[in-house]
Write a protein that holds these residues in place. Structure first.
Motif, PDB file in Angstrom:
ATOM      1  N   VAL A   1     -18.041  30.040  95.034  1.00  0.00           N
ATOM      2  CA  VAL A   1     -16.994  29.035  95.223  1.00  0.00           C
ATOM      3  C   VAL A   1     -17.512  27.679  94.769  1.00  0.00           C
ATOM      4  O   VAL A   1     -18.619  27.271  95.116  1.00  0.00           O
ATOM      5  N   CYS A   2     -16.685  26.979  94.006  1.00  0.00           N
ATOM      6  CA  CYS A   2     -17.055  25.663  93.499  1.00  0.00           C
ATOM      7  C   CYS A   2     -16.022  24.640  93.975  1.00  0.00           C
ATOM      8  O   CYS A   2     -14.974  24.475  93.363  1.00  0.00           O
ATOM      9  N   ILE A   3     -16.324  24.020  95.106  1.00  0.00           N
ATOM     10  CA  ILE A   3     -15.493  22.919  95.594  1.00  0.00           C
ATOM     11  C   ILE A   3     -16.422  21.782  96.013  1.00  0.00           C
ATOM     12  O   ILE A   3     -17.582  22.001  96.354  1.00  0.00           O
ATOM     13  N   SER A   4     -15.882  20.594  95.988  1.00  0.00           N
ATOM     14  CA  SER A   4     -16.688  19.391  96.212  1.00  0.00           C
ATOM     15  C   SER A   4     -17.472  19.415  97.507  1.00  0.00           C
ATOM     16  O   SER A   4     -18.651  19.042  97.517  1.00  0.00           O
ATOM     17  N   ILE A   5     -16.855  19.839  98.590  1.00  0.00           N
ATOM     18  CA  ILE A   5     -17.568  19.724  99.875  1.00  0.00           C
ATOM     19  C   ILE A   5     -18.762  20.669  99.979  1.00  0.00           C
ATOM     20  O   ILE A   5     -19.581  20.510 100.879  1.00  0.00           O
ATOM     21  N   LEU A   6     -18.887  21.604  99.060  1.00  0.00           N
ATOM     22  CA  LEU A   6     -20.060  22.482  99.056  1.00  0.00           C
ATOM     23  C   LEU A   6     -21.139  22.004  98.082  1.00  0.00           C
ATOM     24  O   LEU A   6     -22.158  22.661  97.917  1.00  0.00           O
ATOM     25  N   HIS A   7     -20.916  20.846  97.466  1.00  0.00           N
ATOM     26  CA  HIS A   7     -21.919  20.276  96.567  1.00  0.00           C
ATOM     27  C   HIS A   7     -22.879  19.400  97.361  1.00  0.00           C
ATOM     28  O   HIS A   7     -22.481  18.740  98.332  1.00  0.00           O
ATOM     29  N   GLU A   8     -24.127  19.392  96.954  1.00  0.00           N
ATOM     30  CA  GLU A   8     -25.158  18.619  97.651  1.00  0.00           C
ATOM     31  C   GLU A   8     -24.690  17.181  97.874  1.00  0.00           C
ATOM     32  O   GLU A   8     -23.972  16.622  97.037  1.00  0.00           O
ATOM     33  N   PRO A   9     -25.086  16.575  98.986  1.00  0.00           N
ATOM     34  CA  PRO A   9     -24.651  15.207  99.280  1.00  0.00           C
ATOM     35  C   PRO A   9     -25.211  14.202  98.277  1.00  0.00           C
ATOM     36  O   PRO A   9     -26.178  14.475  97.583  1.00  0.00           O
ATOM     37  N   GLY A  10     -24.536  13.066  98.223  1.00  0.00           N
ATOM     38  CA  GLY A  10     -25.013  11.973  97.380  1.00  0.00           C
ATOM     39  C   GLY A  10     -24.193  11.813  96.116  1.00  0.00           C
ATOM     40  O   GLY A  10     -23.087  12.334  95.993  1.00  0.00           O
ATOM     41  N   GLU A  11     -24.759  11.082  95.185  1.00  0.00           N
ATOM     42  CA  GLU A  11     -24.084  10.780  93.924  1.00  0.00           C
ATOM     43  C   GLU A  11     -23.993  12.024  93.047  1.00  0.00           C
ATOM     44  O   GLU A  11     -24.916  12.827  92.996  1.00  0.00           O
ATOM     45  N   ASP A  12     -22.874  12.158  92.350  1.00  0.00           N
ATOM     46  CA  ASP A  12     -22.668  13.231  91.381  1.00  0.00           C
ATOM     47  C   ASP A  12     -23.242  12.770  90.051  1.00  0.00           C
ATOM     48  O   ASP A  12     -22.776  11.773  89.487  1.00  0.00           O
ATOM     49  N   LYS A  13     -24.245  13.468  89.549  1.00  0.00           N
ATOM     50  CA  LYS A  13     -24.886  13.026  88.304  1.00  0.00           C
ATOM     51  C   LYS A  13     -23.937  13.055  87.108  1.00  0.00           C
ATOM     52  O   LYS A  13     -24.179  12.410  86.109  1.00  0.00           O
ATOM     53  N   TRP A  14     -22.826  13.795  87.225  1.00  0.00           N
ATOM     54  CA  TRP A  14     -21.848  13.859  86.137  1.00  0.00           C
ATOM     55  C   TRP A  14     -20.718  12.839  86.328  1.00  0.00           C
ATOM     56  O   TRP A  14     -19.908  12.638  85.432  1.00  0.00           O
ATOM     57  N   GLY A  15     -20.643  12.252  87.522  1.00  0.00           N
ATOM     58  CA  GLY A  15     -19.650  11.216  87.772  1.00  0.00           C
ATOM     59  C   GLY A  15     -18.241  11.709  88.066  1.00  0.00           C
ATOM     60  O   GLY A  15     -17.297  10.934  88.046  1.00  0.00           O
ATOM     61  N   TYR A  16     -18.083  13.004  88.378  1.00  0.00           N
ATOM     62  CA  TYR A  16     -16.750  13.549  88.665  1.00  0.00           C
ATOM     63  C   TYR A  16     -16.327  13.366  90.117  1.00  0.00           C
ATOM     64  O   TYR A  16     -15.150  13.290  90.419  1.00  0.00           O
ATOM     65  N   GLU A  17     -17.305  13.343  91.013  1.00  0.00           N
ATOM     66  CA  GLU A  17     -16.979  13.297  92.449  1.00  0.00           C
ATOM     67  C   GLU A  17     -17.584  12.058  93.096  1.00  0.00           C
ATOM     68  O   GLU A  17     -18.703  11.663  92.781  1.00  0.00           O
ATOM     69  N   ARG A  18     -16.829  11.510  94.013  1.00  0.00           N
ATOM     70  CA  ARG A  18     -17.352  10.402  94.817  1.00  0.00           C
ATOM     71  C   ARG A  18     -18.232  10.999  95.923  1.00  0.00           C
ATOM     72  O   ARG A  18     -18.006  12.130  96.356  1.00  0.00           O
ATOM     73  N   PRO A  19     -19.221  10.260  96.401  1.00  0.00           N
ATOM     74  CA  PRO A  19     -20.110  10.792  97.441  1.00  0.00           C
ATOM     75  C   PRO A  19     -19.360  11.299  98.677  1.00  0.00           C
ATOM     76  O   PRO A  19     -19.743  12.307  99.268  1.00  0.00           O
ATOM     77  N   GLU A  20     -18.268  10.637  99.040  1.00  0.00           N
ATOM     78  CA  GLU A  20     -17.522  11.052 100.240  1.00  0.00           C
ATOM     79  C   GLU A  20     -16.754  12.361 100.035  1.00  0.00           C
ATOM     80  O   GLU A  20     -16.291  12.969 100.996  1.00  0.00           O
ATOM     81  N   GLU A  21     -16.616  12.806  98.779  1.00  0.00           N
ATOM     82  CA  GLU A  21     -15.961  14.088  98.493  1.00  0.00           C
ATOM     83  C   GLU A  21     -16.942  15.253  98.594  1.00  0.00           C
ATOM     84  O   GLU A  21     -16.541  16.397  98.700  1.00  0.00           O
ATOM     85  N   ARG A  22     -18.227  14.933  98.550  1.00  0.00           N
ATOM     86  CA  ARG A  22     -19.262  15.960  98.549  1.00  0.00           C
ATOM     87  C   ARG A  22     -19.660  16.299  99.987  1.00  0.00           C
ATOM     88  O   ARG A  22     -19.055  15.829 100.939  1.00  0.00           O
ATOM     89  N   TRP A  23     -20.659  17.131 100.151  1.00  0.00           N
ATOM     90  CA  TRP A  23     -21.080  17.571 101.473  1.00  0.00           C
ATOM     91  C   TRP A  23     -21.430  16.404 102.382  1.00  0.00           C
ATOM     92  O   TRP A  23     -22.120  15.458 101.984  1.00  0.00           O
ATOM     93  N   LEU A  24     -20.927  16.484 103.594  1.00  0.00           N
ATOM     94  CA  LEU A  24     -21.278  15.556 104.664  1.00  0.00           C
ATOM     95  C   LEU A  24     -21.619  16.392 105.894  1.00  0.00           C
ATOM     96  O   LEU A  24     -20.972  17.412 106.154  1.00  0.00           O
ATOM     97  N   PRO A  25     -22.605  15.982 106.687  1.00  0.00           N
ATOM     98  CA  PRO A  25     -22.999  16.769 107.858  1.00  0.00           C
ATOM     99  C   PRO A  25     -21.905  16.952 108.908  1.00  0.00           C
ATOM    100  O   PRO A  25     -22.054  17.780 109.804  1.00  0.00           O
ATOM    101  N   ILE A  26     -20.798  16.230 108.784  1.00  0.00           N
ATOM    102  CA  ILE A  26     -19.706  16.392 109.753  1.00  0.00           C
ATOM    103  C   ILE A  26     -18.904  17.667 109.495  1.00  0.00           C
ATOM    104  O   ILE A  26     -18.150  18.103 110.352  1.00  0.00           O
ATOM    105  N   HIS A  27     -19.074  18.289 108.313  1.00  0.00           N
ATOM    106  CA  HIS A  27     -18.329  19.509 108.016  1.00  0.00           C
ATOM    107  C   HIS A  27     -18.816  20.657 108.885  1.00  0.00           C
ATOM    108  O   HIS A  27     -19.992  20.746 109.238  1.00  0.00           O
TER     109      HIS A  27
END
Length: 170
Positions: free
Chosen positions: A89-115
């Motif tokens: 599965v490829c969705i933003s919240i399963l991507h490692e936290p922090g900046e997206d090196k490709w610039g597609y996702e904002r940090p808040e769209e990526r993994w956060l420990p609150i999930h």
């Protein structure tokens, strides 16, 4: 110490899920002695092409959960722009936290420990309901989704039928 905390958190999330239940999915441990590998069955969301399907996936949690995201992989065949051909599965919240090196996702769209397990699975259910062909993990599925919707629907319908006929329980 971190391993003990993550195991306790995962057991707590499992107990919470068992108490509240869900009409959308079921989840549990693959092995009662290992809280880091879960089996999830997603019931195809009503009103979508996936309605009626029983899609089995595995969630594998890192020992430092919730600081890092789990990996999710469908074991049931599924045709979707945001699911790789191997079921990953490829969705933003399963991507490692922090900046997206490709610039597609904002940090808040990526993994956060609150999930939680529930928020992960609900995000995947939303993904099934609303495919994103503009950020595909499966380029062929995304192309078919955009260019040949009738063919895409037929392939999804075959996956739904197969999931009903050959469920994966263990």
């Amino acid at each position: 110490m971190a391993t003990e905390k993550s195991a306790l958190l995962l057991h707590r999330q499992l107990n919470d899920l068992r108490k509240q239940g869900s009409d959308c999915f079921s989840a549990g441990l693959l092995d009662d002695n290992d809280p880091y590998i879960w089996r999830v069955t997603i019931f195809g969301p009503s009103g979508t092409l996936y309605e009626g399907g029983l899609f089995v996936a595995e969630l594998r949690f890192p020992k430092d959960y919730p600081n890092r995201p789990p990996k999710m992989k469908f074991l049931t065949e599924i045709w979707h722009p945001n699911v790789e051909s191997d079921g990953s599965v490829c969705i933003s919240i399963l991507h490692e936290p922090g900046e997206d090196k490709w610039g597609y996702e904002r940090p808040e769209e990526r993994w956060l420990p609150i999930h939680s397990v529930e928020s992960i699975v609900m995000s995947v259910i939303t993904m099934l309901s609303e495919p994103n062909p503009d950020s595909p993990a499966n380029v062929d599925a995304a192309k078919e989704f955009r260019e040949n919707p009738a063919s895409f629907k037929k392939r999804v319908a075959r996956c739904v039928r197969k999931s009903q006929e050959e469920p994966i329980w263990d």
